[in-house]
Design a protein around this motif. Structure first.
Motif: not given
Ligand code: B12
Ligand code: SF4
Length: 623
Positions: A232, A252, A255, A269
């Motif tokens: 990630h 997005e 995260t 994440n």
């Protein structure tokens, strides 16, 4: 029998294996090297979020309900070349990532019904992005299982039809099938690789160089690993943004999360809040491609602008948030904006932020709740918030930091105070509850019922969505088992599930015929199907839910828990119980600060920076 899959231009095609065979024509150009797709039920852009959530929860026999309410839900739009006009954000980011190394003539994203137009002798990879392919995640399998004889929600039926179409391609031997997205783990966990014709499941983000390497391997005809975990991005700049249209205009925003709930997958994440400039570019790209709606994807919108600043992330950055959302909803061409996820504690921390966001967001909200909203056009905001449990014992066990900066010991007070602020500002959230957590006792369920009844008693409202605990892969509760089938649910757990749904239906039952139709319908369903399916523990809660017997009588008969009023802390009392060093982060204009402690309205540091240095992993949670 194969499911009915209905897409495009009012055509409804029953996909059978024969039909698939007879419909196939080789693409004139030999097909694309890389073909991207997603199940129809995850790609459609109709009727706001609700329809996809229903598709993830309803069994196949209830598809007629959706067909009646949204007769055109199967219809999708295509660009001139036949590619999909919109796709889930995951597909779009994957597309963007691939275009770093492959030419646009080699990559296409299309709807499942159009696969045959693009898969040809030249195709080497068919990549599928999926959110929930088999419906084994929370609040999906459970409702299909409560309402139907099969555990498969509609979403899974459509996903299987898509995989079947790919598997039966006459060119299948030439290409590899790679699956990714937040639902890929369902394939690994159920070992359905061969059944669905999948070569490799990728766990992780498409930005990773390992993902690109995997595609090169597939194109070279090499054998792929069954499962691969790819990294990630850990910096804000490494996250890619789509420059085409996404389903629901999803862009997005953050995260990760940082609250570290033990059952949560996205929290694993890195905690990153994405730069405003790039969010805005993606919003404008959506508009350019015909989208009128936008939704920022996040686990908790309130951390945006406060990740890796001098202030702990659970004290929202009011100015940054109001500025971001204002710019989004005022982008020319944006007519609708829908919120995704957030947490409840920030409502208690900064009610003025909620008030200001309401001013900004309500005019563009497509959600109308005439019985609840005080907005002149009856508009409302409905983010998804995790309530999960009313039991402090259970909350401490599964989500000790969920209420930060407040102590989890005060969880019921945080929920009630947060909801009060929310409702006052026309926010009526969807709140999820987890039933059947590992080690959940009847006392835990009673305490959750107390909280649910207290919400009702105080005239507050949230859509309460109970689901059965599902151990998600890689989470801290991955190996724990709770309730696995609806027949295992105890009477109190059923009472909680049905009690929540009874409350949810309140705003819709003001017509004279509504409650009557509900009673008759529920009774019929119970007699016809649910009695056998869900076992005897279901009977009394169903009677109560349907209003077939007065609740008081059922309670007097000892068939249901009565619930007891809760004595909880006010906002002022919650603040008084904060750790002293947190007080500096509260805003004076919200009031309720302890005697003798005053803060300027702008908080300790005035308006904070909006765009800042790259963020990396969070370590900010304070035990
Ligand atoms: C927006 C959203 C929705 C929206 C819109 C979904 C849509 N179709 O666009 C709505 C509200 C409709 C929705 C519904 C549901 N959702 Co949802 N949703 C999200 C949310 C907030 C953002 C998803 C997103 O677009 N992210 C941005 C993109 C870029 O990320 P991504 O999809 O993960 O893609 C990245 C990687 O996965 C990878 N990737 C993706 N595809 C592929 C493919 C290949 C081949 C490769 C190599 C890599 C790859 O690369 C991408 C980035 O580079 C996530 C939480 C989250 N932060 O991810 C939950 C989340 C995905 N949803 C979840 C759930 C449970 C649901 C529902 C089942 C809830 C319900 N019971 O109704 C339904 C299912 C809907 C359906 N049709 O099946 C869970 C998934 C859990 C799981 N599968 O185990 C999540 C993680 C939320 C959570 N807290 O747990 N959802
Ligand atoms: S608050 Fe929500 S997103 Fe954050 S860790 Fe908990 S469950 Fe996950």
């Amino acid at each position: 029998m194969q499911p009915t899959a209905k897409t495009g231009n009012n055509q409804r095609n029953r996909i059978t294996e024969n039909a698939i065979g007879s419909e196939r024509h080789a693409p004139a150009d030999g097909g694309k090297l890389i073909v991207l797709t997603a199940p129809l039920t995850e790609a459609i852009d109709h009727a706001g979020y609700f329809i996809q959530m229903a598709l993830a929860s309803l069994p196949q026999w209830m598809e007629f309900v959706l067909d009646m309410k949204y007769p055109k839900w199967h219809e999708v739009e295509r660009d001139e070349d036949g590619s999909a006009r919109y796709m889930p954000a995951g597909v779009r980011v994957l597309e963007k990532s691939l275009l770093r190394e492959f030419g646009s003539e080699d990559v296409v994203a299309c709807f499942p019904d159009d696969l045959d137009r693009f898969i040809g002798p030249n195709t080497r990879v068919v990549a599928v992005s999926t959110h929930n392919p088999l419906g084994v995640t929370f609040a999906a399998g459970v409702y299909a299982s409560i309402l139907g004889s099969s555990k498969m929600p509609l979403n899974s039926i459509y996903a299987r039809a898509m995989f079947s179409r790919i598997k039966l391609s006459p060119y299948r031997k030439n290409f590899r099938v790679v699956v990714g997205g937040s639902g890929g783990w369902q394939i690994t966990q159920t070992n359905t690789f061969d059944e669905l014709g999948i070569d490799c499941v990728v766990e992780g983000r498409s930005e990773s160089l390992d993902t690109l390497a995997l595609f090169h391997k597939a194109i070279a005809g090499e054998t792929l690993p069954r499962e691969i975990t790819v990294g990630h991005p850990t910096t804000r700049d490494a996250i890619l943004f789509p420059d085409r249209r996404t389903t629901f205009g999803v862009v997005e925003m953050t995260t990760g999360c940082g609250r570290r709930c033990n059952f949560c997958a996205p929290d694993l994440n890195p905690q990153i809040d994405l730069p405003k400039a790039r969010i805005m570019e993606a919003v404008r790209a959506n508009v350019r491609h015909g989208n009128k709606q936008v939704s920022l994807a996040t686990e908790d919108m309130f951390i945006w602008g406060q990740v890796h600043t001098d202030t702990p992330f659970f004290f929202p950055n009011r100015e940054a948030l109001v500025d971001l959302y204002s710019e989004i909803v005022n982008t020319p061409g944006i007519e609708q904006h829908v919120l995704s996820h957030c947490t409840i504690a920030p409502f208690v921390v900064d009610p003025e932020l909620i008030r200001q966001l309401s001013d900004v967001l309500l005019p563009k909200s497509p959600i109308h709740l005439p019985r609840l909203s005080t907005h002149p056009q009856k508009k409302a905001l409905c983010p998804l918030i995790g309530l999960e449990t009313g039991s402090v014992r259970m909350a401490k066990q599964i989500m000790p930091s969920k209420g930060m900066p407040f102590s989890i010991d005060d969880w019921p007070s945080i929920v009630l105070e947060g909801l009060r602020v929310a409702n006052q500002n026309n926010w009526f959230p969807m709140m999820t509850l987890m039933v059947g957590n590992p080690g959940e006792t009847d006392q835990d369920v009673r305490e959750t019922l107390d909280l649910v009844y207290e919400i009702e008693r105080r005239g507050l409202f949230a859509f309460l969505v109970p689901s059965i605990f599902t151990p998600l892969h890689d989470t801290r509760m991955e190996h724990q088992t709770g309730v696995t089938h609806t027949r295992q649910l105890r009477p109190l757990q059923w009472q909680l599930i049905m009690g929540c749904w009874k409350m949810n239906l309140r705003p819709g039952q003001y017509s004279w015929w509504g409650p009557m139709a509900w009673r008759v319908g529920s009774l019929f369903l119970w007699l016809y199907r649910l009695r056998k399916l869900n076992g005897p523990n279901f009977t009394w809660p169903l009677m109560m839910f349907a209003g077939l017997a007065p609740e008081k009588i059922i309670q007097r008969m000892g068939k249901a828990y009565v619930g007891k009023p809760l004595v909880t802390k006010s906002r002022r009392e919650l603040i008084a119980s904060l750790r002293p060093n947190y007080l500096q982060y509260l805003r004076g204009d919200n009031g309720d600060l302890p005697e003798g402690f005053s803060r300027p309205a702008l908080g300790p540091a005035g308006p904070r920076k909006i765009d800042f240095e790259p963020a990396t992993l969070s370590s900010e949670i304070v035990p």
